[in-house]
Design a protein around this motif. Structure first.
Motif, short mmCIF file in Angstrom:
data_model
loop_
_atom_site.label_atom_id
_atom_site.label_comp_id
_atom_site.label_asym_id
_atom_site.label_seq_id
_atom_site.Cartn_x
_atom_site.Cartn_y
_atom_site.Cartn_z
N GLN A 1 52.98 54.97 36.65
CA GLN A 1 52.09 55.66 37.59
C GLN A 1 50.61 55.38 37.38
O GLN A 1 49.86 55.41 38.51
N TYR A 2 50.25 55.55 36.08
CA TYR A 2 48.84 55.20 35.80
C TYR A 2 48.59 53.67 36.28
O TYR A 2 47.44 53.60 37.24
N GLY A 3 49.20 52.86 36.33
CA GLY A 3 49.17 51.48 36.76
C GLY A 3 49.04 51.50 38.33
O GLY A 3 48.03 50.94 38.86
N LEU A 4 50.04 52.10 38.93
CA LEU A 4 49.73 52.35 40.38
C LEU A 4 48.41 53.00 40.91
O LEU A 4 47.62 52.45 41.97
N ILE B 1 42.28 46.39 39.55
CA ILE B 1 43.50 45.52 39.30
C ILE B 1 43.76 44.84 37.83
O ILE B 1 44.85 45.13 37.45
N ASP B 2 42.58 44.50 37.00
CA ASP B 2 42.79 44.17 35.82
C ASP B 2 43.38 45.08 34.92
O ASP B 2 44.27 45.00 34.20
N GLU B 3 42.77 46.47 35.22
CA GLU B 3 43.30 47.42 34.30
C GLU B 3 44.68 47.82 34.82
O GLU B 3 45.59 48.13 34.07
N ALA B 4 44.99 47.64 35.93
CA ALA B 4 46.51 48.17 36.45
C ALA B 4 47.49 47.12 35.80
O ALA B 4 48.62 47.48 35.36
N LEU B 5 47.09 45.92 35.79
CA LEU B 5 47.73 45.01 35.23
C LEU B 5 48.30 45.18 33.60
O LEU B 5 49.43 44.90 33.36
N VAL B 6 47.22 45.53 32.97
CA VAL B 6 47.60 45.93 31.59
C VAL B 6 48.77 47.26 31.33
O VAL B 6 49.46 46.70 30.72
N GLN B 7 48.47 47.78 32.42
CA GLN B 7 49.59 49.08 32.35
C GLN B 7 50.80 48.43 32.69
O GLN B 7 51.96 48.69 32.21
N PHE B 8 50.97 47.68 33.97
CA PHE B 8 52.32 47.19 34.17
C PHE B 8 53.10 46.27 33.24
O PHE B 8 54.37 46.20 33.11
N VAL C 1 52.17 41.27 42.79
CA VAL C 1 51.04 41.68 43.72
C VAL C 1 49.76 41.60 43.18
O VAL C 1 48.97 41.21 44.06
N ALA C 2 49.59 41.91 41.95
CA ALA C 2 48.48 41.96 41.36
C ALA C 2 47.64 40.46 41.23
O ALA C 2 46.83 40.14 41.58
N TYR C 3 48.80 39.43 40.70
CA TYR C 3 48.51 38.15 40.36
C TYR C 3 48.24 37.64 42.02
O TYR C 3 47.25 36.76 42.03
N ALA C 4 48.80 38.09 43.07
CA ALA C 4 48.60 37.54 44.30
C ALA C 4 46.88 37.90 44.72
O ALA C 4 46.30 37.12 45.32
N PHE C 5 46.99 39.21 44.61
CA PHE C 5 45.39 39.44 44.82
C PHE C 5 44.46 38.68 44.05
O PHE C 5 43.19 38.43 44.63
#
Length: 219
Positions: free
Chosen positions: A141-144, A152-159, A178-182
């Motif tokens: 949820q933190y990543g979302l 995006i970079d911070e979200a990727l770390v969490q996922f 999705v993050a890598y696509a972005f």
């Protein structure tokens, strides 16, 4: 072992009638002990009697307005009813009364997230993760929340930490894709989306995203 503890143990074993009997006895013995009312409220919540549960939480607060876990229990009832405003108010009261647990911060974050207040939700998810580093739900949820705020970079770390904890978390793989696509890393995005579909073949979002990615690659 005191009577409340025996009731909690019975509840954990799924012996709800026994737990109800023990909590009733505890209330009879000490009618001004808020813990017995909170325990009964938790039991009623567990057996899907939310309105009755609320009455017991309210009674606990009436006896002692600093009963933090009573506010938390009431918050859970309101959250399950999708009354996120009232749930948020209860969780905030629990926090003010000294309850500083990962679950409470997570639930406060979820209320704000559901109310569309992502920026306000962010620090609560962050705190939930700090308090329990192995909570994959909190990390997800933190990543979302980070992703919604385009961090995006911070979200990727969490996922990525989520899939370290749970390598069958299809939604985490989808969001990594999705993050890598972005970030325009198409091959990595496709790899992650395929992984999501390998885990959950009917993952509609991953399937749709993969079609778009493959279509773009063919152009």
């Amino acid at each position: 072992m005191d009577i409340n503890q025996r009731g909690i143990e019975a509840m954990q074993k799924g012996e709800f009638e026994e737990a109800a009997t023990l909590f009733s006895e505890a209330i009879e013995q000490k009618p001004n002990n808020p813990i017995s009312y909170i325990n009964f409220g938790n039991l009623l919540s567990a057996v899907n009697e939310p309105e009755k549960a609320l009455k017991f939480y309210e009674k606990a607060i009436e006896i002692n307005e600093d009963s933090a876990t009573a506010y938390y229990g009431a918050g859970n009832v309101y959250f399950n009813q999708e009354n996120y405003d009232e749930a948020k108010n209860m969780y905030e009261q629990a926090l003010k009364k000294g309850l500083d647990q990962g679950d409470l911060h997570f639930m406060l974050g979820m209320c704000l997230f559901n109310l569309g207040q992502n920026r306000l939700a962010l620090p609560y998810f962050q705190r939930a993760v700090e308090l329990n580093e192995n909570d994959s739900d909190a990390k997800f949820q933190y990543g979302l929340c980070l992703a919604q705020l385009e961090l995006i970079d911070e979200a990727l770390v969490q996922f990525e930490e989520v899939i370290e904890l749970d390598d069958q978390h299809a939604d985490a793989f989808y969001n990594i894709g999705v993050a890598y696509a972005f970030k325009e890393k198409s091959e990595k995005a496709i790899e992650m989306l395929n992984k999501a579909l390998e885990i959950q073949p009917d993952h509609m979002l991953a399937g749709h995203a993969l079609k778009i990615m493959n279509g773009n690659m063919e152009k």
